[in-house]
Design a protein around this motif. Structure first.
Motif, mmCIF file in Angstrom:
data_model
loop_
_atom_site.group_PDB
_atom_site.id
_atom_site.type_symbol
_atom_site.label_atom_id
_atom_site.label_comp_id
_atom_site.label_asym_id
_atom_site.label_seq_id
_atom_site.Cartn_x
_atom_site.Cartn_y
_atom_site.Cartn_z
ATOM 1 N N GLY A 167 0.833 -1.208 0.000
ATOM 2 C CA GLY A 167 0.000 0.000 0.000
ATOM 3 C C GLY A 167 0.863 1.252 0.000
ATOM 4 O O GLY A 167 2.082 1.190 0.211
ATOM 5 N N HIS A 168 0.214 2.407 -0.225
ATOM 6 C CA HIS A 168 1.035 3.632 -0.323
ATOM 7 C C HIS A 168 1.554 4.114 1.032
ATOM 8 O O HIS A 168 2.418 4.991 1.084
ATOM 9 C CB HIS A 168 0.333 4.739 -1.101
ATOM 10 C CG HIS A 168 -1.129 4.911 -0.801
ATOM 11 N ND1 HIS A 168 -1.563 5.417 0.381
ATOM 12 C CD2 HIS A 168 -2.239 4.624 -1.519
ATOM 13 C CE1 HIS A 168 -2.888 5.453 0.367
ATOM 14 N NE2 HIS A 168 -3.331 4.969 -0.771
ATOM 15 N N SER A 197 -0.352 9.507 -8.630
ATOM 16 C CA SER A 197 0.024 9.847 -10.013
ATOM 17 C C SER A 197 -1.205 9.942 -10.913
ATOM 18 O O SER A 197 -1.125 10.496 -12.005
ATOM 19 C CB SER A 197 1.041 8.861 -10.575
ATOM 20 O OG SER A 197 0.533 7.569 -10.521
ATOM 21 N N ASP A 198 -2.349 9.432 -10.468
ATOM 22 C CA ASP A 198 -3.545 9.578 -11.317
ATOM 23 C C ASP A 198 -4.343 10.831 -10.964
ATOM 24 O O ASP A 198 -5.456 11.006 -11.428
ATOM 25 C CB ASP A 198 -4.429 8.321 -11.261
ATOM 26 C CG ASP A 198 -5.018 8.060 -9.879
ATOM 27 O OD1 ASP A 198 -4.827 8.879 -8.969
ATOM 28 O OD2 ASP A 198 -5.691 7.021 -9.714
ATOM 29 N N GLY A 233 -13.599 7.259 -1.361
ATOM 30 C CA GLY A 233 -12.258 7.509 -0.804
ATOM 31 C C GLY A 233 -12.279 7.584 0.722
ATOM 32 O O GLY A 233 -13.317 7.391 1.349
ATOM 33 N N ASN A 273 -5.582 12.699 -0.889
ATOM 34 C CA ASN A 273 -4.264 12.042 -0.912
ATOM 35 C C ASN A 273 -3.170 12.980 -1.424
ATOM 36 O O ASN A 273 -2.105 12.522 -1.821
ATOM 37 C CB ASN A 273 -4.256 10.725 -1.701
ATOM 38 C CG ASN A 273 -3.708 9.582 -0.856
ATOM 39 O OD1 ASN A 273 -3.719 9.636 0.374
ATOM 40 N ND2 ASN A 273 -3.222 8.537 -1.502
ATOM 41 N N LYS A 345 -10.485 7.336 -11.957
ATOM 42 C CA LYS A 345 -10.661 6.049 -11.287
ATOM 43 C C LYS A 345 -11.478 5.091 -12.141
ATOM 44 O O LYS A 345 -11.426 3.889 -11.957
ATOM 45 C CB LYS A 345 -11.384 6.252 -9.934
ATOM 46 C CG LYS A 345 -10.603 7.069 -8.930
ATOM 47 C CD LYS A 345 -9.342 6.351 -8.461
ATOM 48 C CE LYS A 345 -8.521 7.234 -7.547
ATOM 49 N NZ LYS A 345 -7.150 6.737 -7.360
HETATM 50 N N1 UPG Z 1 0.144 3.195 -4.837
HETATM 51 C C1 UPG Z 1 1.476 2.921 -4.643
HETATM 52 N N2 UPG Z 1 1.812 1.794 -3.954
HETATM 53 C C2 UPG Z 1 0.888 0.945 -3.431
HETATM 54 C C3 UPG Z 1 -0.467 1.242 -3.629
HETATM 55 C C4 UPG Z 1 -0.804 2.375 -4.336
HETATM 56 O O1 UPG Z 1 2.346 3.668 -5.094
HETATM 57 O O2 UPG Z 1 1.283 -0.051 -2.808
HETATM 58 C C5 UPG Z 1 -0.234 4.441 -5.560
HETATM 59 C C6 UPG Z 1 -1.063 4.251 -6.813
HETATM 60 O O3 UPG Z 1 -0.242 4.083 -7.953
HETATM 61 C C7 UPG Z 1 -1.847 5.571 -6.878
HETATM 62 C C8 UPG Z 1 -1.952 5.977 -5.410
HETATM 63 O O4 UPG Z 1 -1.011 5.218 -4.688
HETATM 64 O O5 UPG Z 1 -1.101 6.565 -7.554
HETATM 65 C C9 UPG Z 1 -3.345 5.772 -4.829
HETATM 66 O O6 UPG Z 1 -3.635 4.406 -4.820
HETATM 67 P P1 UPG Z 1 -5.117 3.843 -4.957
HETATM 68 O O7 UPG Z 1 -5.094 2.422 -4.605
HETATM 69 O O8 UPG Z 1 -5.659 4.232 -6.292
HETATM 70 O O9 UPG Z 1 -5.838 4.623 -3.793
HETATM 71 P P2 UPG Z 1 -7.232 5.333 -3.845
HETATM 72 O O10 UPG Z 1 -8.307 4.333 -3.903
HETATM 73 O O11 UPG Z 1 -7.198 6.423 -4.871
HETATM 74 O O12 UPG Z 1 -7.269 5.998 -2.388
HETATM 75 C C10 UPG Z 1 -6.344 7.010 -2.030
HETATM 76 C C11 UPG Z 1 -6.441 7.210 -0.522
HETATM 77 C C12 UPG Z 1 -7.831 7.732 -0.142
HETATM 78 C C13 UPG Z 1 -8.145 8.976 -0.951
HETATM 79 C C14 UPG Z 1 -8.000 8.682 -2.435
HETATM 80 C C15 UPG Z 1 -8.190 9.915 -3.310
HETATM 81 O O13 UPG Z 1 -6.133 5.971 0.112
HETATM 82 O O14 UPG Z 1 -7.840 8.056 1.259
HETATM 83 O O15 UPG Z 1 -9.483 9.398 -0.652
HETATM 84 O O16 UPG Z 1 -6.654 8.227 -2.702
HETATM 85 O O17 UPG Z 1 -8.171 9.494 -4.655
#
Ligand code: UPG
Length: 470
Positions: A167-168, A197-198, A233, A273, A345
């Motif tokens: 996870g991040h 990054s998105d 989120g 985030n 998303k």
């Molecule tokens: N990511 C990593 N490493 C990991 C998992 C994810 O670099 O092990 C990156 C991923 O590439 C992306 C970002 O982290 O750029 C977010 O990951 P994602 O799984 O898409 O998270 P979200 O579902 O978008 O949730 C995050 C937060 C949430 C917030 C939301 C806003 O956890 O609290 O509301 O981002 O978009």
């Protein structure tokens, strides 16, 4: 993990989440233990004066470990084309280059995972060689665990499947373990701006940087006011026991509390985030906790082989970067304008961004086309027919429709559209037949069109697409 050469900081972080798991924790934050967060300062009310000099003490880091599997992608999500020929990474790179042109050498980093590193680095080497040096921080990997025994899972056919990114929240362990935290501090870098990054809306903002620096806070979360569309989120809350601000991710909410999780008038703020972290204080906090940050555990139930539902049932232990808000005393949050949150998303977001409803600004940010009158069209595509990017691309192989004068587009069933389709006002398209239907290239204004009985495209994909009159 030792045998794989994984850094002690990541092993300690894993030990912490693993011992939560062993002690019977579920990772849930019950509704009875939290209250709504207090009202937050708004971006418009920032009093600090923007100061570009602070950029020399700042690093911009993009989280880039994810594959976008939810949208059917099997390489770094940031390599998806989002506007014309530009991918997320193109736009992020161009944002940095434009910032460097305006303000000097701002540091830029990516947190890649073992799944995204090769593709990302070869893309940067070919297209943005000036950004390559020192850009990568590789995140860690942790073992997937058997759901019953908690022992490491095995996948003899593909041992890579035995590991997952944690996870991040791994950001902090990766910063320490890679030596980047010490190197950044030694270079005089004090402020870190991190974002997904998105999310192309998360560009460097000098007012936010000045406010963060002047506030002396160790950690700041950019939040937006929640709308009906933001129920997924993580939301901000306050822990009843000690009034600490915390983040509750949807994976931390038990089914019986889901209605309250989605209560947007109670929990008004969600986490974009986009975070700001004081690196010197991060170092102190990590030292205080013995080499890592004890983030709350998130338990994800999956199968060891993601493509085989019958393979060993596993738990993937993860943490979320924003959850660190509870580990920094004095951490704050701020409400930012929606323009700072422009994520992709779902294919609904992607078709909108690819359409004429969005333009790219001079500093490479997606901007709502002024002709939209300040309100983005609401797009709702059939989630079965347009879940994966490949499906969307098949249905828009001749270009995406014009949405700039559209308020709402709803598509039920599979309908192929082209750049010659112009939607205005509220347009609803229905196709309940099993075969796809092709929409002729013309204007559709305030209409509900049932294409079910129209001649279909048949089971074969035609090589030249002809307009079907109906
Ligand atoms: N990511 C990593 N490493 C990991 C998992 C994810 O670099 O092990 C990156 C991923 O590439 C992306 C970002 O982290 O750029 C977010 O990951 P994602 O799984 O898409 O998270 P979200 O579902 O978008 O949730 C995050 C937060 C949430 C917030 C939301 C806003 O956890 O609290 O509301 O981002 O978009």
């Amino acid at each position: 993990m030792v045998a794989e050469g994984i850094a002690p900081s990541a092993i300690s972080a894993f030990e912490s989440t693993f011992s939560s798991l062993q002690s019977g924790a579920t990772g849930m934050i019950p509704e009875s233990t939290i209250s709504p967060a207090p009202d937050l300062l708004k971006y418009e009310d920032i009093t600090a004066t923007p100061n570009a000099d602070l950029l020399s003490q700042t690093v911009v880091l993009k989280l880039n470990g994810g594959l976008g599997t939810g949208m059917g992608l099997d390489k770094a999500k940031s390599l998806l084309k989002v506007k014309g020929n530009d991918t997320f990474l193109d736009l992020a790179a161009k944002q940095v280059i434009s910032m460097r042109k305006n303000y000097g050498n701002v540091k830029f980093m990516l947190m890649n995972s073992f799944s995204t590193s090769d593709d990302t680095m070869s893309f940067l080497k070919s297209n943005y060689p000036s950004l390559v040096e020192g850009v990568e921080m590789l995140q860690n990997k942790v073992p997937k665990l058997d759901r019953e025994t908690f022992l490491p899972a095995t996948c003899p056919t593909n041992p890579d499947n035995e590991w997952c990114p944690p996870g991040h929240g791994d950001l902090y362990a990766a910063l320490v373990g890679s030596g980047k935290l010490d190197a950044l501090l030694a270079d005089g870098i004090k402020y870190m701006s991190v974002s997904n990054s998105d999310n192309l809306g998360a560009t460097m903002d000098l007012s936010l940087l000045a406010h963060f620096a002047a506030s002396n806070a160790p950690f700041m979360m950019e939040c937006c006011e929640r709308t009906e569309n933001d129920k997924k989120g993580g939301h901000l809350a306050q822990r009843n026991s000690d009034s600490q601000l915390i983040l509750r991710e949807s994976a931390m909410c038990a089914d019986e509390d889901k209605d309250e999780f989605q209560n947007i008038s109670k929990y008004k703020y969600f986490n974009t985030n986009n975070l700001w972290v004081r690196l010197d204080i991060l170092k102190e906090v990590i030292t205080k906790f013995g080499g890592f940050i004890p983030l709350p555990m998130i338990m994800n139930k999956k199968t060891v082989d993601p493509k085989d539902d019958e393979s060993q049932k596993v738990i993937q232990l993860e943490t979320a970067m924003g959850a660190a808000i509870e580990c920094f005393s004095g951490a704050t949050a701020i409400v930012v304008p929606r323009t700072r949150f422009a994520p992709v998303k779902k294919c609904d977001d992607l078709i909108l961004l690819r359409s004429d409803a969005y333009l790219i600004s001079d500093d490479f940010r997606p901007m709502l086309n002024p002709l939209c009158g300040g309100k983005a069209p609401i797009v709702s595509l059939d989630s079965k027919k347009y879940k994966l990017v490949g499906q969307l691309e098949k249905c828009t192989r001749n270009g995406v429709p014009s949405l700039v004068n559209c308020q709402r587009l709803t598509v039920q069933g599979e309908v192929w559209m082209s750049r010659k389709c112009i939607f205005e006002g509220e347009v609803s398209l229905v196709n309940t037949a099993d075969e796809p239907k092709l929409l002729p290239g013309r204007k559709f204004a305030n209409t509900k069109l049932d294409l079910t009985a129209a001649p279909g495209l048949g089971p074969l994909t035609p090589t030249t697409v002809k307009t079907t009159p109906f």
